[in-house]
Design an enzyme around this catalytic site. Structure first.
Site, PDB file in Angstrom:
ATOM      1  N   LYS A  48     -62.377  26.913   3.611  1.00 53.80           N
ATOM      2  CA  LYS A  48     -63.560  27.780   3.715  1.00 53.80           C
ATOM      3  C   LYS A  48     -63.547  28.899   2.678  1.00 53.80           C
ATOM      4  O   LYS A  48     -64.544  29.154   2.018  1.00 53.80           O
ATOM      5  CB  LYS A  48     -63.650  28.424   5.116  1.00 53.80           C
ATOM      6  CG  LYS A  48     -63.815  27.444   6.245  1.00 53.80           C
ATOM      7  CD  LYS A  48     -64.074  28.167   7.567  1.00 53.80           C
ATOM      8  CE  LYS A  48     -62.920  29.052   8.026  1.00 53.80           C
ATOM      9  NZ  LYS A  48     -61.727  28.301   8.467  1.00 53.80           N
ATOM     10  N   ARG A  89     -66.337  33.088  15.780  1.00 59.87           N
ATOM     11  CA  ARG A  89     -65.267  32.184  16.191  1.00 59.87           C
ATOM     12  C   ARG A  89     -65.290  31.905  17.691  1.00 59.87           C
ATOM     13  O   ARG A  89     -64.463  31.146  18.175  1.00 59.87           O
ATOM     14  CB  ARG A  89     -63.922  32.823  15.853  1.00 59.87           C
ATOM     15  CG  ARG A  89     -63.238  32.276  14.617  1.00 59.87           C
ATOM     16  CD  ARG A  89     -61.973  33.090  14.422  1.00 59.87           C
ATOM     17  NE  ARG A  89     -60.976  32.419  13.643  1.00 59.87           N
ATOM     18  CZ  ARG A  89     -60.882  32.546  12.315  1.00 59.87           C
ATOM     19  NH1 ARG A  89     -61.753  33.263  11.653  1.00 59.87           N
ATOM     20  NH2 ARG A  89     -59.903  31.937  11.678  1.00 59.87           N
ATOM     21  N   ARG A 125     -50.170  26.405   1.672  1.00 57.49           N
ATOM     22  CA  ARG A 125     -50.782  27.659   1.256  1.00 57.49           C
ATOM     23  C   ARG A 125     -49.799  28.829   1.354  1.00 57.49           C
ATOM     24  O   ARG A 125     -49.779  29.709   0.518  1.00 57.49           O
ATOM     25  CB  ARG A 125     -52.013  27.903   2.144  1.00 57.49           C
ATOM     26  CG  ARG A 125     -52.844  29.082   1.809  1.00 57.49           C
ATOM     27  CD  ARG A 125     -54.147  29.046   2.574  1.00 57.49           C
ATOM     28  NE  ARG A 125     -53.964  29.238   4.011  1.00 57.49           N
ATOM     29  CZ  ARG A 125     -54.968  29.261   4.887  1.00 57.49           C
ATOM     30  NH1 ARG A 125     -56.192  29.059   4.479  1.00 57.49           N
ATOM     31  NH2 ARG A 125     -54.735  29.466   6.152  1.00 57.49           N
ATOM     32  N   ARG A 127     -49.326  31.555   3.655  1.00 55.44           N
ATOM     33  CA  ARG A 127     -49.634  32.936   4.032  1.00 55.44           C
ATOM     34  C   ARG A 127     -48.701  33.373   5.164  1.00 55.44           C
ATOM     35  O   ARG A 127     -47.994  32.553   5.721  1.00 55.44           O
ATOM     36  CB  ARG A 127     -51.092  32.957   4.517  1.00 55.44           C
ATOM     37  CG  ARG A 127     -51.872  34.175   4.141  1.00 55.44           C
ATOM     38  CD  ARG A 127     -53.345  33.973   4.444  1.00 55.44           C
ATOM     39  NE  ARG A 127     -53.603  33.643   5.843  1.00 55.44           N
ATOM     40  CZ  ARG A 127     -54.729  33.085   6.265  1.00 55.44           C
ATOM     41  NH1 ARG A 127     -55.678  32.796   5.410  1.00 55.44           N
ATOM     42  NH2 ARG A 127     -54.904  32.824   7.546  1.00 55.44           N
ATOM     43  N   ARG A 163     -53.312  28.024  15.885  1.00 54.53           N
ATOM     44  CA  ARG A 163     -54.648  28.342  15.343  1.00 54.53           C
ATOM     45  C   ARG A 163     -55.582  27.141  15.437  1.00 54.53           C
ATOM     46  O   ARG A 163     -56.768  27.289  15.718  1.00 54.53           O
ATOM     47  CB  ARG A 163     -54.541  28.822  13.884  1.00 54.53           C
ATOM     48  CG  ARG A 163     -53.699  30.087  13.713  1.00 54.53           C
ATOM     49  CD  ARG A 163     -54.212  31.026  12.641  1.00 54.53           C
ATOM     50  NE  ARG A 163     -54.513  30.401  11.375  1.00 54.53           N
ATOM     51  CZ  ARG A 163     -53.628  30.228  10.381  1.00 54.53           C
ATOM     52  NH1 ARG A 163     -52.388  30.631  10.509  1.00 54.53           N
ATOM     53  NH2 ARG A 163     -54.007  29.675   9.255  1.00 54.53           N
TER      54      ARG A 163
HETATM   55  P1  ADP Z   1     -58.151  30.572   8.496  1.00 53.57           P
HETATM   56  O1  ADP Z   1     -58.531  30.442   7.048  1.00 53.57           O
HETATM   57  O2  ADP Z   1     -56.838  29.969   8.800  1.00 53.57           O
HETATM   58  O3  ADP Z   1     -59.232  30.125   9.414  1.00 53.57           O
HETATM   59  P2  ADP Z   1     -58.770  33.438   8.612  1.00 53.57           P
HETATM   60  O4  ADP Z   1     -58.365  34.128   7.360  1.00 53.57           O
HETATM   61  O5  ADP Z   1     -60.209  33.148   8.781  1.00 53.57           O
HETATM   62  O6  ADP Z   1     -57.886  32.120   8.758  1.00 53.57           O
HETATM   63  O7  ADP Z   1     -58.277  34.273   9.890  1.00 53.57           O
HETATM   64  C1  ADP Z   1     -56.916  34.629  10.053  1.00 53.57           C
HETATM   65  C2  ADP Z   1     -56.701  35.261  11.434  1.00 53.57           C
HETATM   66  O8  ADP Z   1     -57.502  36.458  11.555  1.00 53.57           O
HETATM   67  C3  ADP Z   1     -57.115  34.412  12.630  1.00 53.57           C
HETATM   68  O9  ADP Z   1     -56.110  33.487  13.012  1.00 53.57           O
HETATM   69  C4  ADP Z   1     -57.372  35.493  13.696  1.00 53.57           C
HETATM   70  O10 ADP Z   1     -56.158  35.974  14.240  1.00 53.57           O
HETATM   71  C5  ADP Z   1     -58.007  36.618  12.887  1.00 53.57           C
HETATM   72  N1  ADP Z   1     -59.487  36.531  12.838  1.00 53.57           N
HETATM   73  C6  ADP Z   1     -60.259  36.337  11.723  1.00 53.57           C
HETATM   74  N2  ADP Z   1     -61.553  36.284  12.037  1.00 53.57           N
HETATM   75  C7  ADP Z   1     -61.630  36.440  13.390  1.00 53.57           C
HETATM   76  C8  ADP Z   1     -62.682  36.458  14.329  1.00 53.57           C
HETATM   77  N3  ADP Z   1     -63.957  36.278  13.953  1.00 53.57           N
HETATM   78  N4  ADP Z   1     -62.374  36.634  15.643  1.00 53.57           N
HETATM   79  C9  ADP Z   1     -61.131  36.800  16.048  1.00 53.57           C
HETATM   80  N5  ADP Z   1     -60.065  36.788  15.224  1.00 53.57           N
HETATM   81  C10 ADP Z   1     -60.304  36.603  13.902  1.00 53.57           C
END
Ligand code: ADP
Length: 193
Positions: free
Chosen positions: A21, A96, A135, A137, A148
């Protein structure tokens, strides 16, 4: 100005962790000249800064759980009312949960605007873990990734249903290389503009 075509300026990018994404969001945002707004990036920046929000979300993110909807509502609302998001934005990582989708609908209604499309990057679950591991991170350890993905399947994927009725979803096969996904997105955006 007469807008005969469907304008794409308020978008979501949706998909499982590891779907790519963030990468595609940067590309689409540059193409459409709108800001890419990643809630994950915003939270990581808060953690790096060590501010109040960062201190609150650090351990939640580290274990692969979701930050609560109320906190996220504040984060997203504050970002969407900024000047640079006025004429468009691409949201990555929000909503989410069903509750977040409802909050977003309210925020948009308040501003008398609506979403134009949801770009859904579809990737089979079995390729996600390997992709995310590559990746590297801080929250990309195998156990955390599995958590996740579980959270995605249980809480996030059902959010798609929220957008089905309005016919907003543009599906992209995310199980291809970055360039191929980009081309698929180009084709989709070209068709719907
Ligand atoms: P990924 O690319 O793995 O989907 P993100 O960078 O979007 O990861 O998100 C990393 C973490 O940040 C999530 O696992 C969560 O803990 C938190 N997070 C991000 N966006 C949200 C959201 N909209 N609601 C709740 N937690 C979030």
């Amino acid at each position: 100005m007469v807008a005969a075509k469907r304008e794409l300026s308020r978008l979501l990018i949706f998909g499982p962790p590891g779907a790519g994404k963030g990468t595609q969001a940067e590309y689409i945002a540059a193409q459409l000249r709108i800001p890419a707004i990643s809630t994950g990036e915003m939270l990581r920046a808060a953690v790096a800064e060590g501010n109040e929000l960062g201190q609150m979300v650090d351990s939640i993110m580290a274990k692969g759980a979701l930050v609560d909807d109320g906190t996220m509502a504040g984060v997203v609302r504050a970002r969407l009312v900024k000047e640079d998001a006025r004429d468009g934005f691409l949201l990555d990582g929000y909503p989410r949960t069903r509750g977040q989708a409802e909050t977003l609908a309210t925020i948009l209604q308040e501003q008398d605007i609506a979403l134009d499309a949801v770009i859904y990057l579809d990737v089979p679950e079995d390729v996600l873990v390997d992709r995310v591991l590559a990746r590297g991170r801080a929250d990309d350890q195998e156990e955390v990734i599995r958590e996740r993905i579980k959270v995605y399947e249980r809480k996030t994927k059902p959010v798609l249903d929220f957008y089905r009725g309005d016919d907003l979803i543009l599906s992209v096969d995310g199980n291809q290389g970055i360039d191929e996904v980009r081309q698929s997105i180009d084709a989709l955006l070209g068709e719907s503009t």
